[in-house]
Design a protein around this motif. Structure first.
Motif, mmCIF file in Angstrom:
data_model
loop_
_atom_site.group_PDB
_atom_site.id
_atom_site.type_symbol
_atom_site.label_atom_id
_atom_site.label_comp_id
_atom_site.label_asym_id
_atom_site.label_seq_id
_atom_site.Cartn_x
_atom_site.Cartn_y
_atom_site.Cartn_z
ATOM 1 N N GLU A 110 0.868 -1.310 0.039
ATOM 2 C CA GLU A 110 -0.063 -0.034 -0.078
ATOM 3 C C GLU A 110 0.824 1.373 -0.063
ATOM 4 O OE1 GLU A 110 -3.848 0.238 2.021
ATOM 5 O OE2 GLU A 110 -3.917 -1.683 1.920
ATOM 6 N N ASP A 111 2.146 1.059 -0.243
ATOM 7 C CA ASP A 111 2.888 2.267 -0.346
ATOM 8 C C ASP A 111 2.655 2.983 -1.849
ATOM 9 O OD1 ASP A 111 4.636 2.429 1.840
ATOM 10 O OD2 ASP A 111 6.379 1.406 0.778
ATOM 11 N N LEU A 112 2.614 4.466 -1.472
ATOM 12 C CA LEU A 112 2.151 5.080 -3.007
ATOM 13 C C LEU A 112 3.509 5.508 -3.522
ATOM 14 C CD1 LEU A 112 -0.024 6.410 -4.358
ATOM 15 C CD2 LEU A 112 0.152 8.553 -2.956
ATOM 16 N N ILE A 113 3.533 4.937 -4.678
ATOM 17 C CA ILE A 113 4.847 5.466 -5.622
ATOM 18 C C ILE A 113 4.163 6.069 -6.949
ATOM 19 C CG2 ILE A 113 6.512 3.842 -4.530
ATOM 20 C CD1 ILE A 113 6.275 2.154 -6.993
ATOM 21 N N GLU A 114 5.090 6.558 -7.803
ATOM 22 C CA GLU A 114 4.870 6.885 -9.192
ATOM 23 C C GLU A 114 5.756 6.349 -10.254
ATOM 24 O OE1 GLU A 114 4.928 11.233 -8.813
ATOM 25 O OE2 GLU A 114 2.871 11.571 -7.948
ATOM 26 N N PRO A 160 0.816 7.656 -10.774
ATOM 27 C CA PRO A 160 0.713 7.132 -9.513
ATOM 28 C C PRO A 160 0.258 5.670 -9.240
ATOM 29 C CG PRO A 160 -0.854 8.608 -9.931
ATOM 30 C CD PRO A 160 -0.397 8.436 -11.042
ATOM 31 N N GLY A 161 0.364 5.053 -8.339
ATOM 32 C CA GLY A 161 -0.274 3.779 -8.034
ATOM 33 C C GLY A 161 0.124 3.160 -6.404
ATOM 34 N N ARG A 162 -0.749 2.276 -5.871
ATOM 35 C CA ARG A 162 -0.256 1.739 -4.707
ATOM 36 C C ARG A 162 0.486 0.326 -4.896
ATOM 37 N NH1 ARG A 162 -1.314 4.644 -0.312
ATOM 38 N NH2 ARG A 162 -3.084 6.087 -0.648
ATOM 39 N N VAL A 163 1.590 -0.009 -4.114
ATOM 40 C CA VAL A 163 2.191 -1.119 -4.290
ATOM 41 C C VAL A 163 1.475 -2.334 -3.538
ATOM 42 C CG1 VAL A 163 4.478 -2.164 -3.511
ATOM 43 C CG2 VAL A 163 4.306 0.382 -4.161
ATOM 44 N N TYR A 164 1.715 -3.447 -4.183
ATOM 45 C CA TYR A 164 1.385 -4.818 -3.666
ATOM 46 C C TYR A 164 2.186 -5.797 -4.280
ATOM 47 C CZ TYR A 164 -3.143 -2.167 -2.806
ATOM 48 O OH TYR A 164 -3.967 -1.186 -2.223
ATOM 49 N N LYS A 165 2.092 -6.892 -3.437
ATOM 50 C CA LYS A 165 2.840 -7.944 -3.836
ATOM 51 C C LYS A 165 1.876 -9.338 -3.907
ATOM 52 C CE LYS A 165 6.983 -10.710 -2.619
ATOM 53 N NZ LYS A 165 8.008 -11.099 -1.643
ATOM 54 N N ASP A 166 2.292 -10.162 -4.868
ATOM 55 C CA ASP A 166 1.560 -11.621 -4.862
ATOM 56 C C ASP A 166 2.442 -12.583 -5.288
ATOM 57 O OD1 ASP A 166 1.781 -11.336 -7.754
ATOM 58 O OD2 ASP A 166 -0.075 -10.853 -8.409
#
Length: 83
Positions: A25-29, A38-44
């Motif tokens: 859920e970190d916000l990066i661009e 921009p977007g929120r970070v996720y991992k799968d």
């Protein structure tokens, strides 16, 4: 903060930006085709990705140009707290 390239730290098994591990859920661009997206970070199970405000998933990989949004940036996503 200035832009930098994403780096994968094998010891930590984390994607890093400016020496900081990215967290869910970190916000990066990301810099894509001349624009900061921009977007929120996720991992799968397949790895790291961001979800944009248009609900588009973009896979992250080492070497992509990225940045943390500046405090004055309007890069917030619906349903999330403003940073």
């Amino acid at each position: 903060m200035a832009e930098g390239k994403l780096v994968y730290d094998q010891q930590r098994a984390h994607l890093m930006l400016h020496g900081s591990p990215l967290q869910a859920e970190d916000l990066i661009e990301l810099y894509i085709l001349g624009h900061w997206v921009p977007g929120r970070v996720y991992k799968d199970v397949s790895g790291w990705y961001i979800v944009t405000s248009a609900q588009v998933g973009l896979r992250l990989q080492e070497g992509l140009l990225a940045r943390f949004p500046e405090a004055s940036s309007p890069a917030t996503l619906p349903g999330k707290k403003t940073i």
